[in-house]
Scaffold this motif. Structure first.
Motif, mmCIF file in Angstrom:
data_model
loop_
_atom_site.group_PDB
_atom_site.id
_atom_site.type_symbol
_atom_site.label_atom_id
_atom_site.label_comp_id
_atom_site.label_asym_id
_atom_site.label_seq_id
_atom_site.Cartn_x
_atom_site.Cartn_y
_atom_site.Cartn_z
ATOM 1 N N UNK A 115 11.709 3.689 -34.839
ATOM 2 C CA UNK A 115 11.423 4.984 -35.430
ATOM 3 C C UNK A 115 11.535 6.080 -34.378
ATOM 4 N N UNK A 116 11.036 5.788 -33.152
ATOM 5 C CA UNK A 116 10.993 6.803 -32.103
ATOM 6 C C UNK A 116 12.344 6.953 -31.412
ATOM 7 N N UNK A 117 12.431 7.963 -30.525
ATOM 8 C CA UNK A 117 13.632 8.182 -29.734
ATOM 9 C C UNK A 117 14.107 9.609 -29.812
ATOM 10 N N UNK A 118 15.119 9.963 -29.040
ATOM 11 C CA UNK A 118 15.771 11.274 -29.040
ATOM 12 C C UNK A 118 14.941 12.356 -28.337
ATOM 13 N N UNK A 133 18.900 -1.402 -24.782
ATOM 14 C CA UNK A 133 17.967 -1.590 -25.896
ATOM 15 C C UNK A 133 16.715 -2.378 -25.530
ATOM 16 N N UNK A 134 15.916 -1.886 -24.599
ATOM 17 C CA UNK A 134 16.153 -0.807 -23.655
ATOM 18 C C UNK A 134 16.377 -1.339 -22.241
ATOM 19 N N UNK A 135 17.257 -2.301 -22.094
ATOM 20 C CA UNK A 135 17.579 -2.933 -20.815
ATOM 21 C C UNK A 135 16.345 -3.571 -20.183
ATOM 22 N N UNK A 136 15.480 -4.073 -21.032
ATOM 23 C CA UNK A 136 14.203 -4.604 -20.555
ATOM 24 C C UNK A 136 14.386 -5.756 -19.569
ATOM 25 N N UNK A 137 15.407 -6.561 -19.749
ATOM 26 C CA UNK A 137 15.579 -7.710 -18.860
ATOM 27 C C UNK A 137 16.145 -7.315 -17.499
ATOM 28 N N UNK A 138 16.436 -6.029 -17.313
ATOM 29 C CA UNK A 138 16.868 -5.546 -16.008
ATOM 30 C C UNK A 138 15.721 -4.869 -15.260
ATOM 31 N N UNK A 139 14.602 -4.653 -15.968
ATOM 32 C CA UNK A 139 13.481 -3.916 -15.391
ATOM 33 C C UNK A 139 12.485 -4.878 -14.763
ATOM 34 N N UNK A 140 12.169 -4.651 -13.489
ATOM 35 C CA UNK A 140 11.160 -5.462 -12.814
ATOM 36 C C UNK A 140 9.790 -4.792 -12.847
ATOM 37 N N UNK A 154 28.794 6.709 -21.116
ATOM 38 C CA UNK A 154 27.925 5.593 -20.718
ATOM 39 C C UNK A 154 27.987 5.388 -19.209
ATOM 40 N N UNK A 155 29.189 5.428 -18.668
ATOM 41 C CA UNK A 155 29.350 5.278 -17.222
ATOM 42 C C UNK A 155 28.638 6.407 -16.476
ATOM 43 N N UNK A 156 28.758 7.612 -17.008
ATOM 44 C CA UNK A 156 28.093 8.758 -16.385
ATOM 45 C C UNK A 156 26.577 8.573 -16.401
ATOM 46 N N UNK A 157 26.030 8.161 -17.543
ATOM 47 C CA UNK A 157 24.582 7.985 -17.645
ATOM 48 C C UNK A 157 24.093 6.869 -16.730
ATOM 49 N N UNK A 158 24.866 5.812 -16.604
ATOM 50 C CA UNK A 158 24.477 4.721 -15.709
ATOM 51 C C UNK A 158 24.401 5.185 -14.262
ATOM 52 N N UNK A 159 25.321 6.063 -13.911
ATOM 53 C CA UNK A 159 25.345 6.585 -12.540
ATOM 54 C C UNK A 159 24.375 7.740 -12.340
ATOM 55 N N UNK A 160 23.923 8.335 -13.444
ATOM 56 C CA UNK A 160 23.031 9.488 -13.364
ATOM 57 C C UNK A 160 21.875 9.332 -14.356
ATOM 58 N N UNK A 161 20.958 8.411 -14.095
ATOM 59 C CA UNK A 161 19.824 8.246 -15.015
ATOM 60 C C UNK A 161 18.971 9.512 -15.057
ATOM 61 N N UNK A 162 18.283 9.697 -16.181
ATOM 62 C CA UNK A 162 17.490 10.912 -16.364
ATOM 63 C C UNK A 162 16.249 10.860 -15.484
ATOM 64 N N UNK A 163 16.039 11.864 -14.660
ATOM 65 C CA UNK A 163 14.833 11.878 -13.824
ATOM 66 C C UNK A 163 13.585 12.237 -14.624
ATOM 67 N N UNK A 164 12.432 11.884 -14.076
ATOM 68 C CA UNK A 164 11.120 12.279 -14.610
ATOM 69 C C UNK A 164 10.729 11.578 -15.908
ATOM 70 N N UNK A 165 11.430 10.518 -16.293
ATOM 71 C CA UNK A 165 11.030 9.768 -17.484
ATOM 72 C C UNK A 165 10.908 8.291 -17.112
ATOM 73 N N UNK A 219 17.396 5.392 -29.947
ATOM 74 C CA UNK A 219 16.202 5.143 -29.137
ATOM 75 C C UNK A 219 16.154 5.928 -27.825
ATOM 76 N N UNK A 220 17.190 5.916 -26.982
ATOM 77 C CA UNK A 220 17.058 6.569 -25.672
ATOM 78 C C UNK A 220 17.222 8.080 -25.747
ATOM 79 N N UNK A 221 16.833 8.744 -24.683
ATOM 80 C CA UNK A 221 17.073 10.178 -24.557
ATOM 81 C C UNK A 221 18.532 10.410 -24.169
ATOM 82 N N UNK A 222 19.151 11.420 -24.738
ATOM 83 C CA UNK A 222 20.535 11.815 -24.420
ATOM 84 C C UNK A 222 21.517 10.644 -24.557
#
Length: 668
Positions: free
Chosen positions: A460-463, A248-255, A228-239, A540-543
């Motif tokens: 239903x979606x994800x992965x 889930x999916x951190x919507x309240x952090x997204x502006x 989790x720490x690694x993913x937070x520091x290295x979000x997936x590019x191009x998505x 839900x999320x990728x990886x």
């Protein structure tokens, strides 16, 4: 000794006031895991298909997932199961927060409610002490307000409370159950709780929970935290942002809501504001969110701050959940501040944040078209935003036209008539979906929308990525560390997937590939719903940090059940098939497996038929979507095929069904 679970359910007969602590069969845990799995087994055994949603014989089951209460990061989901008043099929809705772990610590895996209380009550569970207490003084109170009043009354500030608001009391078909930092919203389960005369369930638990192999289990937990720490520091590019990180999916952090506001429709999904988003709106929305959001918060034992407390001038502070910060805004052609303000009232009322704005937008459209008139809606405000407050109040109180709208767009359209049916167009199995309208058919999503019985696309979606990356180089970079796939063939499918040309939508991925992808996505969600895991850290999320390769290890070390990937896949298929069987018994057939009518502008009927034909065969279902006798036998569900043969749903001749009746015919 039982591990991870307590081995006891709390059974409450509300009609008689009888309370029992009932031991459970560990064999059921091995076969159905827990959570949704064992709840589906109970619903099959004890709720006949002719049972009405508001019958005393309908059950309302609050279930902690198998691994809830253990140190497994983010494992905190309560799965609430019943028969939905809106779809008249099996409903199972998940809520996070702290309720499920507290239930385990009180000594129970499930609370099973049956019957109806003659008077409004709340249930107080404090370890071995269980009481039905008078709730007449709480009638009409808000769901969040109720939780605060009960905690004060009991002098239990640490108690966890799941409560309904006025919508549940009045049996609004899309009423939710609100619980601190989360809610169980889809399917109208709050209406069933209100019908049973239960205002709230209050839990305080201080008992221990055993883990089979603690050292091994903690090592697995530590590995997840590192990832989790690694993913937070290295979000997936191009998505898109909501899939680049975890949560889930951190919507309240997204502006930046550009993606949502340009890809989702407005109103009741007929008007799209293609050029809506601009720098000025972005700045205003950021200012609104930053000034209203007092702090980001998490659920039990989770480092992901997906939710937020919202404080607006003149309103009580409340907990905002995920995407619902946008749904009211979209429905009313309004701005973010309006969405945050009306969501506070809606949370107290206890209504589903996806269905409610669409039902209100549906009413506005009918009014503007002259299908609903001033006689139907006297004193209907002229101001756009005030119209939505007015409609919300009428619906929740079931006053006037609100009494019709409270049943959701499908049933309301039938009652209103005069062409209203064509405006109830965004439904799956009679239930409102997110208002998304696209151009060309997406075969993967076609299968998910049609055959999914969770009635919520984000569950239903994800992965698997939602769209191909633009270049081969980007795709090659993505698959390098994509270890979560159950088979390397998924990497190759994604590598070969092009935005244009022969290997692009709708004919690539191929039909068989689409079946594989959808089955993988669905399998992970169903596993989450048995274990009690948040989809934001798994399906839900990728990886994600939880996946098909480490889940068997968590189950083995946590619950002491000998588990591997094959057995876990088979278990998920078993109770997923049981969910299908329950709905088949209630009349659902192939003709009910269809997406919203105008979800895609460009459709491909022959391809769609091939997709359903192939997927049904892949899942072990016949041409009408009914699990076959052979597939049921393979899963140890002979009791289902015996019942189907007895009821005439299947015949003794393999793959034949003797009844073609649809859910529409039975329920309408």
């Amino acid at each position: 000794m039982r591990y991870a679970e307590t081995g006891f359910n709390l059974e409450i007969d509300l009609s008689r006031g009888n309370i029992e602590r009932v031991a459970t069969d560990p064999k059921d845990t091995e076969l159905y895991l827990g959570g949704l799995g064992t709840s589906a087994k109970i619903m099959w055994e004890r709720v006949p298909p002719e049972t009405e949603p508001f019958s005393p014989d309908n059950l309302l089951i609050f279930s902690a997932g198998l691994l809830c209460g253990t140190p497994a990061t983010g494992c905190n989901r309560t799965i609430v199961t019943t028969i939905s008043p809106q779809t008249r099929l099996l409903a199972f809705s998940m809520m996070g927060g702290f309720f499920a772990p507290e239930l385990k610590y009180a000594g129970y895996d499930k609370v099973i409610l049956r019957g109806k209380s003659p008077n409004l009550v709340y249930i107080y569970i404090n370890n071995d002490k269980v009481e039905l207490r008078d709730a007449s003084h709480l009638k009409g109170k808000g769901a969040v307000e109720t939780a605060g009043l009960i905690k004060k009354e009991l002098k239990e500030p640490k108690a966890q409370v799941a409560a309904i608001g006025m919508a549940g009391e009045n049996k609004v078909y899309f009423a939710s159950i609100e619980q601190g930092r989360s809610s169980a919203s889809r399917g109208g389960i709050g209406a069933v709780m209100g019908d049973k005369g239960v205002k709230a369930i209050v839990i305080r638990g201080t008992k221990d929970l055993n883990v089979a192999r603690p050292a091994e289990f903690m090592e697995l937990c530590n590995d997840v935290m590192k990832y989790i720490q690694f993913r937070n520091e290295n979000p997936i590019p191009n998505v898109m942002p909501i899939l680049a990180g975890l949560g889930s999916p951190q919507e309240m952090m997204v502006h930046d809501e550009k993606w949502h506001t340009e890809n989702f429709m407005w109103g009741n999904s007929r008007v799209r504001r293609k050029d809506f988003w601009n720098d000025e709106i972005a700045a205003n929305w950021m200012k609104t969110l930053e000034s209203s959001r007092t702090r980001l918060i998490s659920c039990y034992n989770c480092p992901m701050k997906c939710g937020a407390t919202i404080s607006l001038p003149g309103l009580p502070t409340y907990m905002m959940k995920c995407f619902s910060k946008l749904t009211y805004t979209m429905g009313a052609f309004a701005d973010l501040e309006f969405g945050l303000r009306i969501a506070q009232r809606a949370t107290e009322y206890g209504v589903d944040g996806f269905s409610t704005p669409q039902v209100m937008a549906f009413a506005v459209e009918l009014y503007e078209e002259g299908i609903l008139t001033k006689e139907d809606m006297p004193e209907f405000p002229t101001d756009n935003e005030e119209r939505f407050y007015w409609l919300l109040d009428k619906i929740v109180r079931r006053e006037g036209i609100g009494d019709v709208l409270a049943n959701g767009t499908h049933w309301a359209a039938q009652q209103i008539g005069n062409g209203a049916e064509k405006f109830a167009h965004n439904n799956i199995k009679k239930h409102e979906q997110l208002p998304l309208k696209l151009s060309m058919l997406n075969p993967i999503y076609f299968l998910m929308y049609c055959t999914g019985e969770k009635i919520n696309i984000t569950q239903i979606e994800g992965q698997f990525p939602q769209a191909p990356f633009m270049t081969r180089e980007e795709r090659e970079e993505f698959v390098k560390d994509w270890f979560q796939v159950p088979d390397d063939k998924f990497k190759q499918i994604f590598l070969d997937w092009e935005p244009r040309g022969e290997k692009s939508m709708p004919f690539y991925p191929t039909v068989q590939m689409c079946c594989d992808i959808v089955d993988w996505q669905e399998r992970m969600h169903y596993i989450d719903d048995a274990l009690g895991m948040c989809a934001g850290l798994s399906s839900f999320p990728l990886k994600p940090p939880y996946h098909i390769h480490n889940y068997p290890k968590f189950i083995s070390a946590g619950a002491g059940i000998d588990m591997d990937e094959e057995k876990l896949t088979q278990a998920a298929k078993r109770y997923r098939t049981l969910v299908r069987a329950i709905n088949i018994g209630r009349g659902m057939r192939r003709k009910d497996d269809r997406p919203p009518e105008n979800h895609w502008k460009k459709r491909f009927p022959e391809l769609e038929k091939e997709l359903l034909d192939t997927y049904y065969k892949f899942k072990g279902w016949n041409d009408d979507g009914i699990p076959t006798k052979a597939s049921l036998h393979e899963l140890g569900l002979d009791y289902v095929s015996d019942d189907f043969i007895r009821r005439g749903i299947l015949t003794d001749q393999e793959n034949e069904s003797s009844k073609e009746t649809s859910a529409n015919q039975i329920q309408e």
